[in-house]
Write an enzyme that holds these catalytic residues in place. Structure first.
Site, PDB file in Angstrom:
ATOM      1  N   HIS A  60     -33.220 -20.716 -64.693  1.00  0.00           N
ATOM      2  CA  HIS A  60     -31.933 -20.026 -64.746  1.00  0.00           C
ATOM      3  C   HIS A  60     -31.700 -19.283 -63.430  1.00  0.00           C
ATOM      4  O   HIS A  60     -32.611 -18.639 -62.897  1.00  0.00           O
ATOM      5  CB  HIS A  60     -31.942 -19.033 -65.916  1.00  0.00           C
ATOM      6  CG  HIS A  60     -30.799 -18.068 -65.922  1.00  0.00           C
ATOM      7  ND1 HIS A  60     -30.924 -16.735 -65.577  1.00  0.00           N
ATOM      8  CD2 HIS A  60     -29.488 -18.254 -66.233  1.00  0.00           C
ATOM      9  CE1 HIS A  60     -29.752 -16.134 -65.685  1.00  0.00           C
ATOM     10  NE2 HIS A  60     -28.859 -17.026 -66.080  1.00  0.00           N
TER      11      HIS A  60
ATOM     12  N   HIS B 286     -24.732 -14.934 -57.248  1.00  0.00           N
ATOM     13  CA  HIS B 286     -24.387 -14.442 -58.581  1.00  0.00           C
ATOM     14  C   HIS B 286     -23.075 -13.667 -58.441  1.00  0.00           C
ATOM     15  O   HIS B 286     -23.078 -12.503 -58.058  1.00  0.00           O
ATOM     16  CB  HIS B 286     -25.496 -13.567 -59.139  1.00  0.00           C
ATOM     17  CG  HIS B 286     -25.448 -13.422 -60.630  1.00  0.00           C
ATOM     18  ND1 HIS B 286     -26.151 -12.463 -61.309  1.00  0.00           N
ATOM     19  CD2 HIS B 286     -24.784 -14.129 -61.572  1.00  0.00           C
ATOM     20  CE1 HIS B 286     -25.927 -12.573 -62.609  1.00  0.00           C
ATOM     21  NE2 HIS B 286     -25.100 -13.585 -62.778  1.00  0.00           N
TER      22      HIS B 286
ATOM     23  N   GLU C 279     -22.935 -24.250 -62.239  1.00  0.00           N
ATOM     24  CA  GLU C 279     -22.013 -23.248 -62.790  1.00  0.00           C
ATOM     25  C   GLU C 279     -20.874 -23.191 -61.769  1.00  0.00           C
ATOM     26  O   GLU C 279     -20.930 -22.484 -60.780  1.00  0.00           O
ATOM     27  CB  GLU C 279     -22.727 -21.912 -62.924  1.00  0.00           C
ATOM     28  CG  GLU C 279     -21.946 -20.858 -63.657  1.00  0.00           C
ATOM     29  CD  GLU C 279     -21.922 -21.080 -65.152  1.00  0.00           C
ATOM     30  OE1 GLU C 279     -20.822 -20.999 -65.723  1.00  0.00           O
ATOM     31  OE2 GLU C 279     -22.978 -21.328 -65.742  1.00  0.00           O
TER      32      GLU C 279
ATOM     33  N   LYS D 260     -25.354 -31.919 -63.934  1.00  0.00           N
ATOM     34  CA  LYS D 260     -24.759 -31.359 -65.151  1.00  0.00           C
ATOM     35  C   LYS D 260     -23.611 -30.456 -64.727  1.00  0.00           C
ATOM     36  O   LYS D 260     -23.778 -29.566 -63.899  1.00  0.00           O
ATOM     37  CB  LYS D 260     -25.789 -30.556 -65.929  1.00  0.00           C
ATOM     38  CG  LYS D 260     -25.191 -29.717 -67.054  1.00  0.00           C
ATOM     39  CD  LYS D 260     -26.138 -28.626 -67.499  1.00  0.00           C
ATOM     40  CE  LYS D 260     -25.464 -27.626 -68.425  1.00  0.00           C
ATOM     41  NZ  LYS D 260     -24.429 -26.817 -67.780  1.00  0.00           N
TER      42      LYS D 260
END
Length: 858
Positions: free
Chosen positions: A410, A459, A494, A542
């Protein structure tokens, strides 16, 4: 847990056995030979014949990249015995003889400091080509931000003006430390690394033929032989005992030294000079053998084989047949082991070199003595983690990828917490080398360079630093270049980028990865998912791949739960977090994406979706779904589809959640924070030690059935910790107090498919002894509910002795119950970075474990 002072130190004045006089030949040459048939250890010369370039022995000109991104001209030299690497500012040449001479070499005062001057071959984990470390990253960033006029003219300490990946390499040692270098000539690098690979391979083979005491002493010899005479006097012997974690008073040490050296036939002058390497090995073996306590190995030997043989003589050895029947079959429950297997075991044990004063089975290959029995008990062949389950099996890799647990990370880019830490390309190589096969990239719009968008990874909405998306893809390609047969690396995007930046993402992936990028065809999206074998050596993406034609993708928006959205429930700095802006999907990026994230409504609907559609859930959602008794439907969904889980947004400190519950539902990608080496990451390490550490473990059959029958029958496990061997200091330090080790044993399990449970026991403290600590007392009982996913974890701590001090982690091992072998077994321990190198190469526990199925109530 309350911190209490350690129990009183043990005394070594009560030696159970007398020192046994050596044979006459052992006092030849004034006693400067080993006390075991005058046979010197061949281990110290084991690497001499490994061919290496002459220039590496003489010293190769290199540039060392420092932690601040600047470089220093240096010389890289391999010692003549090939056990030590030196990095010096002046050329050392042929006088670099490893343990024989370190005169004039500047070394750091402590292994905890960053300025290493020597690296032991046994401490090296791997050598790595290219520039995939934080130091190289800093150097490249320094170059990017520097104007030509700002580059220092100081030749001895300058900013890198030109970084050539073809000349760059890194030596990774003791888990996470790196020595980052660049050769001055392009053709030198590969010659150096090929030679180091050969030396490392030879070392791994050579160490199988010596005992842990020999390996441990050789590991510390460089540091304790202060006067570089290649002899250890009584004062240096005190340093040896401190390093290996054995407490002896000055009087006890001097008395033992005098007795031992006199038996060797050494005169006063020779005793002042000291013992040689082989004699020191013998001394350590005697200290361990002639313990002040009754050794568990002695007790086990007497219980299994008896103190007296059938002919009435004392039991000094054991035969092949007795070993097979009474130990392998009766005690260890290894009923598949044959007499021929035992003969092969004996043959390997007879190849071991023992620095010992007596050897009762030196010539009879059909028998072994207690020393060799102990070596087998503590060895890898007798590990509690079934060696067969640790081996890679290519035959298991042909199922659809949904039928595997996949080692997953992660926010892979972060080096620390989720709010203020640095982002680093180095973390991707760190994760991949730890076995991870699914890494995450949070991609955002970055700057524009010469009218070209530059996507960045960070992030979002935090103070973490940014790194270039392209640099990550390049370093993954470098990893693939040197691991071409690795099983698929999944990039979990992401994606927060606008369409122009997504187009650049797609172009970078295609250009950099080339034929290593898996590009699914529309036809391949129907039916079952490809297998890891089908995708071997490939990179799989993904992200989002909308239904319908790719031309319709631009306006598509997914409802998949994302890490960022889940994390917004916790304010990070007291300010309101900006809402996440969602963009359409660039057709170019959609085209190269396999796994498409979708929103969860119910399992009946999800299971009917195409198999490349998948879900992502936070840890809190995982618990919620399990509490709603929807676990079985979820497990059925995971037979054909994929699920990724990730830590909750409240874990700003990058702590990890327990992966056991998600695994019990068949979730494939249970993503953890790899930068936080806690108990849950160590559970992950144990889970994926199976199948050769390839990152893919076939899920158990209990997760691949569609009925409601629970095949997990509760098991009662009884466990006793007997002893330890060669336990190092925390973080492998060379200078600190002698450790006071104790063991925490935890069983992580799942009950009723809906909640995590754990059972914990803690042993007593073994005061002032890490060399051969003895416990051998309490029995611990565990009830295993879900044997398919339950995992047993052993963790060694050093008990704090000062007021207010904290106990320190030393090493650990995690063993899935499905991989556990009962009997008297060794537990091979790993450092905080999941490696067994340097001082941790020898760290082992000996435990006794029994399993029985719980009888069902009638």
């Amino acid at each position: 847990m309350e911190r209490t002072s350690a129990p009183p130190r043990p005394s070594f004045k009560h030696i159970e056995r007398p020192l046994i006089p050596p044979r006459a030949s052992s006092v030849a040459n004034g006693g400067n030979t080993t006390a075991s048939n005058a046979q010197k250890s061949s281990f110290r010369n084991a690497l001499v014949r490994v061919p290496v370039p002459r220039r590496l022995l003489d010293g190769v000109n290199v540039l060392r990249v420092n932690a601040n991104g600047r470089t220093r001209p240096s010389f890289l030299t391999l010692s003549q015995d090939k056990f030590t690497l030196y990095l010096t500012t002046t050329k050392r040449g042929p006088q670099a003889r490893g343990g024989l001479s370190l005169l004039g070499l500047r070394r750091s005062k402590s292994e905890g400091e960053t300025h290493e001057r020597t690296i032991d071959i046994g401490a090296i984990d791997r050598v790595q080509r290219g520039q995939g470390t934080t130091k190289f990253e800093l150097a490249k960033n320094s170059r990017r931000s520097s104007f030509p006029g700002n580059i220092s003219d100081d030749e001895s300490f300058s900013t890198i003006a030109a970084l050539d990946p073809k000349r760059s390499f890194s030596i990774i040692f003791r888990g996470e430390r790196t020595l980052d270098l660049m050769t001055l000539e392009e053709d030198q690098r590969d010659d150096i690394l090929d030679a180091l690979d050969n030396v490392l391979q030879a070392y791994q083979q050579a160490k199988l033929k010596v005992t842990n005491e020999v390996l441990l002493l050789r590991h510390i010899w460089l540091d304790v032989d202060k006067d570089k005479t290649n002899l250890i006097n009584v004062n240096e012997l005190k340093m040896v005992m401190d390093r290996i974690n054995v407490y002896m008073t000055k009087q006890q040490l001097h008395s033992s030294y005098e007795k031992f050296t006199k038996i060797l036939g050494m005169d006063r002058q020779q005793r002042r000079k000291g013992m040689n390497f082989d004699q020191c090995c013998t001394f350590l073996h005697k200290i361990k053998r002639d313990s002040w306590m009754v050794k568990p190995v002695n007790v086990l030997w007497d219980q299994l084989f008896g103190q007296v043989m059938n002919n009435g003589k004392p039991r000094l050895t054991v035969s092949v047949q007795t070993f097979l029947e009474k130990f392998m079959h009766k005690k260890q429950k290894e009923f598949n082991v044959t007499e021929q297997d035992v003969r092969r075991i004996f043959e390997r044990l007879h190849q071991l070199e023992f620095q010992n004063v007596e050897d009762h089975a030196a010539t009879d290959m059909n028998r072994i003595d207690k020393n060799r029995f102990e070596a087998y008990l503590l060895g890898r062949d007798n590990a509690i983690f079934d060696p067969v389950r640790q081996q890679f099996d290519e035959r298991l890799m042909t199922k659809p990828i949904s039928e595997y647990w996949i080692n997953s990370s992660h926010n892979t880019y972060l080096t620390g917490d989720q709010f203020t830490s640095q982002s680093s390309v180095d973390m991707y190589l760190f994760a991949l080398n730890r076995g991870c096969r699914c890494v995450e990239l949070d991609v955002w719009d970055g700057e524009t360079t010469e009218s070209t968008p530059v996507p960045v990874v960070w992030h979002g909405h935090t103070m973490t630093t940014k790194i270039r998306f392209a640099d990550i893809i390049k370093v993954i390609k470098v990893y693939l270049n040197f691991h071409p047969d690795c099983y698929p690396i999944i990039l979990s995007f992401e994606n927060h980028c606008s369409v122009p930046y997504q187009e650049v993402m797609a172009r970078v992936c295609v250009d950099v990865l080339g034929d290593r990028l898996y590009v699914p065809t529309e036809q391949s999206l129907f039916g079952r998912l490809p297998s890891p074998q089908d995708l071997r050596g490939m990179v799989v993406i993904k992200g989002r791949r909308p239904d319908g034609t790719l031309d319709d993708a631009e306006g598509y928006d997914t409802g998949e739960e994302s890490d960022e959205e889940e994390g917004q429930e916790v304010p990070l700095d007291g300010t309101k977090v900006k809402p996440i802006v969602k963009h359409g999907i660039a057709p170019q990026l959609a085209k190269i994406t396999l796994f498409h994230g979708t929103k969860y409504n119910n399992w009946d609907q999800s299971v009917m979706a195409p198999t490349h559609h998948m879900h992502s859930f936070s840890e809190s959602k995982v618990r919620s779904l399990c509490r709603q008794s929807k676990g079985k439907k979820w497990a059925i969904y995971n037979q054909s589809h994929m699920t990724r889980t990730f830590p909750g947004g409240s874990r700003v400190d990058s702590s990890n959640y327990n992966p056991i519950l998600a695994w019990s539902q068949g979730c494939q990608m249970v993503a953890l924070n790899f930068q936080t080496q806690d108990a849950f990451l160590r559970l992950n390490d144990g889970r994926f030690r199976e199948n050769g550490g390839c990152g893919y473990v076939l899920k158990p059959s209990s997760l691949m059935v569609n009925d409601d029958f629970d095949s997990n029958i509760p098991v009662i496990m009884t466990l006793r910790v007997l002893t330890g061997s060669c336990l190092p200091k925390p973080k492998g330090k060379s200078i600190s107090d002698i450790i006071n080790p104790y063991i925490r044993i935890m069983l992580f399990d799942v009950k009723n498919d809906e909640k995590e449970i754990s059972t914990t026991y803690t042993t007593a403290v073994a005061p002032n002894n890490g060399f051969f600590p003895i416990w051998n007392t309490e029995k611990y009982f565990f009830r295993v509910e879900n044997g398919s996913t339950a995992t047993l974890q052993f963790t060694v701590y050093d008990k704090a002795t000062g007021v207010g001090g904290a106990d320190e982690f030393i090493c650990s091992a995690s063993v899935p119950i499905t991989c556990l072998r009962e009997g008297c077994r060794s537990v091979q321990l790993f450092d905080i970075n999941n490696t067994r190198s340097g001082a941790f190469d020898f760290a082992t526990l000996l435990i006794d474990c029994k399993l029985r199925k719980e009888l069902a109530e009638i």
